[in-house]
Design a protein around this motif. Structure first.
Motif, PDB file in Angstrom:
ATOM      1  N   UNK A 196       0.840  -1.195   0.000  1.00 48.12           N
ATOM      2  CA  UNK A 196       0.000   0.000   0.000  1.00 48.12           C
ATOM      3  C   UNK A 196       0.875   1.246   0.000  1.00 48.12           C
ATOM      4  N   UNK A 197       0.656   2.119  -0.971  1.00 46.21           N
ATOM      5  CA  UNK A 197       1.369   3.397  -1.020  1.00 46.21           C
ATOM      6  C   UNK A 197       0.750   4.333   0.014  1.00 46.21           C
ATOM      7  N   UNK A 198       1.571   4.812   0.944  1.00 47.31           N
ATOM      8  CA  UNK A 198       1.102   5.612   2.070  1.00 47.31           C
ATOM      9  C   UNK A 198       1.442   7.080   1.840  1.00 47.31           C
ATOM     10  N   UNK A 199       0.456   7.942   2.024  1.00 48.27           N
ATOM     11  CA  UNK A 199       0.686   9.383   1.939  1.00 48.27           C
ATOM     12  C   UNK A 199      -0.211  10.061   2.965  1.00 48.27           C
ATOM     13  N   UNK A 200       0.345  10.284   4.159  1.00 56.01           N
ATOM     14  CA  UNK A 200      -0.461  10.848   5.232  1.00 56.01           C
ATOM     15  C   UNK A 200      -1.528   9.859   5.661  1.00 56.01           C
ATOM     16  N   UNK A 201      -2.787  10.319   5.664  1.00 54.91           N
ATOM     17  CA  UNK A 201      -3.905   9.451   6.033  1.00 54.91           C
ATOM     18  C   UNK A 201      -4.447   8.677   4.836  1.00 54.91           C
ATOM     19  N   UNK A 202      -3.889   8.897   3.669  1.00 53.76           N
ATOM     20  CA  UNK A 202      -4.350   8.220   2.454  1.00 53.76           C
ATOM     21  C   UNK A 202      -3.482   7.005   2.162  1.00 53.76           C
ATOM     22  N   UNK A 203      -4.113   5.955   1.681  1.00 54.98           N
ATOM     23  CA  UNK A 203      -3.393   4.740   1.296  1.00 54.98           C
ATOM     24  C   UNK A 203      -4.009   4.183   0.025  1.00 54.98           C
ATOM     25  N   UNK A 204      -3.155   3.828  -0.925  1.00 54.57           N
ATOM     26  CA  UNK A 204      -3.604   3.299  -2.213  1.00 54.57           C
ATOM     27  C   UNK A 204      -2.930   1.958  -2.456  1.00 54.57           C
ATOM     28  N   UNK A 205      -3.716   0.951  -2.817  1.00 55.32           N
ATOM     29  CA  UNK A 205      -3.135  -0.360  -3.077  1.00 55.32           C
ATOM     30  C   UNK A 205      -2.302  -0.300  -4.345  1.00 55.32           C
ATOM     31  N   UNK A 209       3.844  -1.201  -7.574  1.00 56.37           N
ATOM     32  CA  UNK A 209       4.797  -0.180  -7.162  1.00 56.37           C
ATOM     33  C   UNK A 209       5.862  -0.727  -6.227  1.00 56.37           C
ATOM     34  N   UNK A 210       5.445  -1.470  -5.189  1.00 59.75           N
ATOM     35  CA  UNK A 210       6.443  -1.998  -4.255  1.00 59.75           C
ATOM     36  C   UNK A 210       7.280  -3.086  -4.920  1.00 59.75           C
ATOM     37  N   UNK A 211       6.671  -3.886  -5.793  1.00 67.82           N
ATOM     38  CA  UNK A 211       7.436  -4.921  -6.493  1.00 67.82           C
ATOM     39  C   UNK A 211       8.522  -4.297  -7.365  1.00 67.82           C
ATOM     40  N   UNK A 212       8.188  -3.175  -8.009  1.00 62.59           N
ATOM     41  CA  UNK A 212       9.175  -2.482  -8.844  1.00 62.59           C
ATOM     42  C   UNK A 212      10.301  -1.920  -7.991  1.00 62.59           C
ATOM     43  N   UNK A 213       9.952  -1.349  -6.818  1.00 63.60           N
ATOM     44  CA  UNK A 213      10.978  -0.782  -5.941  1.00 63.60           C
ATOM     45  C   UNK A 213      11.907  -1.868  -5.417  1.00 63.60           C
ATOM     46  N   UNK A 214      11.339  -2.998  -5.010  1.00 64.58           N
ATOM     47  CA  UNK A 214      12.167  -4.099  -4.519  1.00 64.58           C
ATOM     48  C   UNK A 214      13.010  -4.669  -5.650  1.00 64.58           C
ATOM     49  N   UNK A 215      12.423  -4.775  -6.840  1.00 60.30           N
ATOM     50  CA  UNK A 215      13.152  -5.332  -7.978  1.00 60.30           C
ATOM     51  C   UNK A 215      14.382  -4.534  -8.349  1.00 60.30           C
TER      52      UNK A 215
END
Length: 270
Positions: A196-205, A209-215
């Motif tokens: 989940x991409x976290x931005x303050x109180x907002x979260x987007x599944x 995105x995380x797979x690309x960052x880890x890759x």
């Protein structure tokens, strides 16, 4: 309510500290000074062992540690990307970020992604907003990509964590089952619990995105400030660090994995 061991005399005597933490005052000036030392130690060790600066770094942040240290670990991440907080005069609350010019940096800006715990997500929404703001600001600067990996980038999601209302990594028995199948499941669990991409109180599944960052990551770091625990005794350290290793195996490639010992503030050691 802060750790007296970290020099937090402001939390003593017990009974006067009637709140756990003020998220608006994190990181403090002292925590930012320590964050610089942590960034220098991490870069020193990576240069010594890998022969180059980190190209993509995942920083593992816990809410409990951030409370104890007043944000030393988060401050390290800011230092690595070449930014620093702006503190309001009088209240000492953090109201924004200031970009350090490249001419004043002794290392290129490091491409940092934050992986935050559920507690960090809930207690410090201001910090995910602050970090994402810093990344967006860096993406608009006219700087060489060699020194600013954020320049011209449109993917501004830089903070990832578990789904709202969820905590932990959800590995279960796979964390201690030493088979290739369990390792693959543990890696998928780490990715799912960080999707989940976290931005303050907002979260987007954003699993892609995380797979690309880890890759693309070549470095991972978790920091330890507690002198009462040990990397070989506390299962959470192993779960988070080995969990990333398993996730990296799922996405492909290799990464350097560091445990940054910050238990003695005068002698941080990667």
């Amino acid at each position: 309510s802060g750790s007296p061991f970290r020099g937090r005399s402001d939390v003593l005597p017990t009974g006067r500290n009637i709140f756990t933490t003020d998220p608006r005052s994190v990181p403090t000036r002292a925590a930012f000074a320590q964050g610089k030392r942590l960034a220098q130690e991490l870069i020193r060790h990576h240069l010594q062992t890998e022969g180059d600066y980190p190209k993509g770094l995942i920083v593992d942040l816990w809410g409990s540690a951030t409370m104890r240290t007043a944000g030393e670990e988060f401050a390290m991440a800011l230092c690595l990307i070449g930014c620093k907080p702006i503190w309001d005069i009088g209240s000492e609350r953090v109201s924004g970020i200031e970009v350090t010019p490249i001419a004043e940096l002794d290392h290129p800006r490091i491409d940092v992604t934050l992986r935050v715990s559920g507690l960090f997500r809930d207690v410090f929404p201001t910090l995910s907003t602050l970090f994402n703001q810093a990344v967006r600001t860096l993406s608009m600067r006219d700087e060489s990509p060699d020194w600013n990996p954020f320049a011209g980038r449109s993917d501004h999601g830089a903070t990832f964590g578990p789904a709202p209302g969820h905590f932990g990594l959800g590995m279960g028995a796979d964390a201690e089952t030493l088979t290739p199948e369990a390792r693959a499941r543990a890696g998928e669990a780490w990715l799912s619990a960080s999707s989940w991409a976290i931005d303050g109180m907002d979260a987007t599944h954003d699993p892609d995105g995380i797979a690309a960052r880890v890759g693309t990551a070549d470095t991972f770091v978790h920091l330890q400030d507690l002198p009462e625990t040990d990397i070989l005794l506390a299962a959470d350290y192993a779960t988070h660090e080995a969990g990333f290793a398993a996730a990296k195996a799922v996405t492909g490639g290799r990464a350097a994995i560091y445990h940054l010992d910050n238990t003695d503030p005068d002698k941080p050691r990667a």
